[in-house]
Design a protein around this motif. Structure first.
Motif, PDB file in Angstrom:
ATOM      1  N   ILE A 148      86.029  25.256  45.165  1.00 37.01           N
ATOM      2  CA  ILE A 148      86.704  26.526  44.912  1.00 37.01           C
ATOM      3  C   ILE A 148      86.422  27.516  46.031  1.00 37.01           C
ATOM      4  N   ASN A 149      85.156  27.562  46.503  1.00 38.04           N
ATOM      5  CA  ASN A 149      84.823  28.436  47.627  1.00 38.04           C
ATOM      6  C   ASN A 149      85.651  28.075  48.861  1.00 38.04           C
ATOM      7  N   ASN A 150      85.825  26.780  49.079  1.00 37.78           N
ATOM      8  CA  ASN A 150      86.642  26.338  50.212  1.00 37.78           C
ATOM      9  C   ASN A 150      88.090  26.791  50.040  1.00 37.78           C
ATOM     10  N   GLN A 151      88.579  26.714  48.795  1.00 37.39           N
ATOM     11  CA  GLN A 151      89.956  27.113  48.545  1.00 37.39           C
ATOM     12  C   GLN A 151      90.131  28.619  48.726  1.00 37.39           C
ATOM     13  N   ILE A 152      89.144  29.399  48.287  1.00 33.37           N
ATOM     14  CA  ILE A 152      89.210  30.855  48.479  1.00 33.37           C
ATOM     15  C   ILE A 152      89.266  31.185  49.963  1.00 33.37           C
ATOM     16  N   THR A 153      88.471  30.473  50.748  1.00 38.90           N
ATOM     17  CA  THR A 153      88.483  30.681  52.195  1.00 38.90           C
ATOM     18  C   THR A 153      89.860  30.373  52.772  1.00 38.90           C
ATOM     19  N   GLN A 154      90.459  29.277  52.318  1.00 43.62           N
ATOM     20  CA  GLN A 154      91.785  28.901  52.798  1.00 43.62           C
ATOM     21  C   GLN A 154      92.826  29.950  52.420  1.00 43.62           C
ATOM     22  N   ILE A 155      92.727  30.475  51.188  1.00 41.05           N
ATOM     23  CA  ILE A 155      93.659  31.510  50.744  1.00 41.05           C
ATOM     24  C   ILE A 155      93.511  32.760  51.601  1.00 41.05           C
ATOM     25  N   SER A 156      92.270  33.151  51.873  1.00 46.13           N
ATOM     26  CA  SER A 156      92.018  34.340  52.694  1.00 46.13           C
ATOM     27  C   SER A 156      92.602  34.169  54.091  1.00 46.13           C
ATOM     28  N   GLN A 157      92.360  33.005  54.677  1.00 44.63           N
ATOM     29  CA  GLN A 157      92.871  32.754  56.024  1.00 44.63           C
ATOM     30  C   GLN A 157      94.393  32.745  56.047  1.00 44.63           C
ATOM     31  N   LEU A 158      95.004  32.146  55.029  1.00 44.27           N
ATOM     32  CA  LEU A 158      96.456  32.086  54.964  1.00 44.27           C
ATOM     33  C   LEU A 158      97.052  33.478  54.762  1.00 44.27           C
ATOM     34  N   ALA A 159      96.424  34.274  53.896  1.00 46.78           N
ATOM     35  CA  ALA A 159      96.907  35.636  53.662  1.00 46.78           C
ATOM     36  C   ALA A 159      96.826  36.459  54.948  1.00 46.78           C
ATOM     37  N   GLU A 160      95.761  36.259  55.710  1.00 48.18           N
ATOM     38  CA  GLU A 160      95.614  36.981  56.974  1.00 48.18           C
ATOM     39  C   GLU A 160      96.660  36.533  57.993  1.00 48.18           C
ATOM     40  N   GLN A 161      96.940  35.230  58.013  1.00 47.38           N
ATOM     41  CA  GLN A 161      97.973  34.721  58.911  1.00 47.38           C
ATOM     42  C   GLN A 161      99.341  35.298  58.558  1.00 47.38           C
ATOM     43  N   ILE A 162      99.637  35.345  57.258  1.00 47.90           N
ATOM     44  CA  ILE A 162     100.923  35.908  56.813  1.00 47.90           C
ATOM     45  C   ILE A 162     101.001  37.387  57.173  1.00 47.90           C
ATOM     46  N   GLN A 163      99.893  38.100  56.958  1.00 46.01           N
ATOM     47  CA  GLN A 163      99.848  39.526  57.304  1.00 46.01           C
ATOM     48  C   GLN A 163     100.177  39.740  58.785  1.00 46.01           C
ATOM     49  N   ASN A 164      99.549  38.949  59.643  1.00 45.15           N
ATOM     50  CA  ASN A 164      99.793  39.082  61.089  1.00 45.15           C
ATOM     51  C   ASN A 164     101.231  38.709  61.452  1.00 45.15           C
ATOM     52  N   GLN A 165     101.746  37.653  60.816  1.00 44.50           N
ATOM     53  CA  GLN A 165     103.105  37.216  61.122  1.00 44.50           C
ATOM     54  C   GLN A 165     104.131  38.262  60.692  1.00 44.50           C
ATOM     55  N   LEU A 166     103.920  38.851  59.519  1.00 45.63           N
ATOM     56  CA  LEU A 166     104.848  39.881  59.044  1.00 45.63           C
ATOM     57  C   LEU A 166     104.817  41.106  59.954  1.00 45.63           C
ATOM     58  N   HIS A 167     103.665  41.389  60.507  1.00 42.34           N
ATOM     59  CA  HIS A 167     103.563  42.507  61.447  1.00 42.34           C
ATOM     60  C   HIS A 167     104.399  42.230  62.699  1.00 42.34           C
ATOM     61  N   ILE A 168     104.384  40.985  63.152  1.00 40.73           N
ATOM     62  CA  ILE A 168     105.217  40.594  64.300  1.00 40.73           C
ATOM     63  C   ILE A 168     106.693  40.776  63.962  1.00 40.73           C
ATOM     64  N   TYR A 169     107.072  40.348  62.752  1.00 43.44           N
ATOM     65  CA  TYR A 169     108.466  40.506  62.327  1.00 43.44           C
ATOM     66  C   TYR A 169     108.862  41.984  62.268  1.00 43.44           C
ATOM     67  N   GLN A 170     107.940  42.836  61.830  1.00 43.24           N
ATOM     68  CA  GLN A 170     108.224  44.271  61.773  1.00 43.24           C
ATOM     69  C   GLN A 170     108.505  44.819  63.168  1.00 43.24           C
ATOM     70  N   ASN A 171     107.696  44.414  64.127  1.00 38.92           N
ATOM     71  CA  ASN A 171     107.910  44.874  65.512  1.00 38.92           C
ATOM     72  C   ASN A 171     109.244  44.366  66.053  1.00 38.92           C
ATOM     73  N   MET A 172     109.585  43.139  65.707  1.00 34.70           N
ATOM     74  CA  MET A 172     110.865  42.583  66.157  1.00 34.70           C
ATOM     75  C   MET A 172     112.032  43.368  65.565  1.00 34.70           C
ATOM     76  N   LEU A 173     111.902  43.740  64.283  1.00 34.23           N
ATOM     77  CA  LEU A 173     113.006  44.423  63.599  1.00 34.23           C
ATOM     78  C   LEU A 173     113.230  45.820  64.159  1.00 34.23           C
ATOM     79  N   GLN A 174     112.190  46.443  64.687  1.00 34.49           N
ATOM     80  CA  GLN A 174     112.339  47.775  65.258  1.00 34.49           C
ATOM     81  C   GLN A 174     113.241  47.766  66.488  1.00 34.49           C
ATOM     82  N   ASN A 175     113.379  46.613  67.103  1.00 28.05           N
ATOM     83  CA  ASN A 175     114.173  46.504  68.320  1.00 28.05           C
ATOM     84  C   ASN A 175     115.544  45.865  68.086  1.00 28.05           C
TER      85      ASN A 175
END
Length: 260
Positions: A53-80
Motif C-alpha cells: 500500500i505504501n508503494n501504491q501511495i508513492t505511485q499515486i503521488s508521483q502520478l498526480a505530480e506528473q499530471i499536475q506538471n503536464q496540465l501546467h504545460i497545456y495551460q501555457n500552450m493554450l495561452q498562445n
C-alpha cells in the motif's frame, strides 16, 4: 498452497480495493479474509500488504505530480492559441480522467486501512484494549474517515469555485461528457485545465497525509503484536518451567503391603 491462497486474499483485499472501491463493497470480503487467519497470520499479512500500500501511495503521488506538471504545460500552450487542437485535447481528457481514477484509488486505500483497523478491533480483544490504553485512543478508522471527508470536501470546493459539481466528475462517463462540453471553447478548456491542476496539487499533499496515517497505524500494530507475543512467550516459558520441575520424592515413606 493454503498459505499462498491466504496471502493472495490479503493482497487482493488491501491493494485491489484501491481500484475497485465504490463506497463499502469490500466489507464482506474483509470478513471472509479474516475468518481464515489466526492472530499471527493476520498481523503478518497485514504488515506485508501495508508495504504494498505504501508503494501504491508513492505511485499515486508521483502520478498526480506528473499530471499536475503536464496540465501546467497545456495551460501555457493554450495561452498562445485560441483553442487546443483536438489531438492535444484528447491527451488532456486522458490526463483528467486518470486524475479522477487516482483520486478514487486514494479513497479506496483509506477505506481498506480503516476497515483493517475495525476488523482487528472486533477480532482481537487485546488489540481493542491496547488502543484504549493509548493517550489518544488512536482510532485510525475514524482518522481515515476524516481524511476521506477532507479529501472529498477539498475537491468539491475546487470544483464549486469553477461553477462545477462533484457529480460532473464523479464517474468516467460523467467526466468525459463534461470535458467534451468544455472543449468547445478556450475558456472552457482553460477552466478544465485549472481545475485539474489544482486537484492534482491537492492530491499530492493528501497522499503525503495518507502515507503518514498508514505508517502510524502499522507502527502501532507492530507494537501491539510485539507486546502480545511477549506476553505469550512469558506464559509459555512459565508452563514449560512448571512441567520441568522434578516430581516430589516419595522415598522414605511407609511401604504399603497388602494385609491378608
Amino acid at each position: 498452497m493454503a498459505s499462498h491462497r491466504i496471502l493472495s486474499a490479503a493482497l487482493i483485499l488491501s491493494i485491489s480495493c484501491a481500484q475497485g472501491h465504490a463506497g463499502g463493497g469490500l466489507t464482506g470480503g474483509a470478513t471472509e479474509w479474516t475468518q481464515i487467519l489466526n492472530n499471527g497470520e493476520l498481523v503478518h499479512l497485514v504488515g506485508q500488504s501495508s508495504q504494498q500500500i505504501n508503494n501504491q501511495i508513492t505511485q499515486i503521488s508521483q502520478l498526480a505530480e506528473q499530471i499536475q506538471n503536464q496540465l501546467h504545460i497545456y495551460q501555457n500552450m493554450l495561452q498562445n492559441t485560441a483553442q487546443q487542437p483536438a489531438h492535444v485535447w484528447g491527451e488532456v481528457q486522458g490526463d483528467l480522467n486518470q486524475l479522477r481514477s487516482i483520486v478514487n484509488q486514494g479513497q479506496g486505500i483509506a477505506f481498506s486501512m480503516g476497515n483493517v483497523d475495525d476488523v482487528l478491533k472486533s477480532r482481537f480483544q487485546s488489540y481493542a484494549d491496547f488502543k484504549t490504553n493509548l493517550p489518544s485512543g488512536s482510532s485510525f478508522s475514524s482518522s481515515y474517515q476524516t481524511w476521506s471527508a477532507t479529501n472529498r470536501d477539498t475537491i468539491s470546493g475546487t470544483l464549486k469555485a469553477a461553477n462545477l459539481t462533484a457529480d460532473q466528475f464523479g464517474s468516467e462517463e460523467a467526466t468525459m461528457s463534461q470535458l467534451r462540453s468544455m472543449s468547445e471553447g478556450a475558456d472552457g478548456q482553460m477552466k478544465a485545465l485549472q481545475v485539474g491542476h489544482d486537484i492534482a496539487a491537492q492530491e499530492v499533499a493528501q497522499m503525503q497525509k495518507l502515507r503518514g496515517l498508514v505508517s502510524q497505524q502499522m507502527t502501532m500494530m507492530a507494537t501491539w503484536y510485539q507486546s502480545e507475543q511477549s506476553e505469550k512467550d512469558l506464559s509459555q516459558a512459565r508452563r514449560e518451567e512448571f512441567f520441568k520441575s522434578a516430581a516430589p520424592s516419595i522415598s522414605g515413606g511407609q511401604e504399603m503391603r497388602p494385609r491378608w
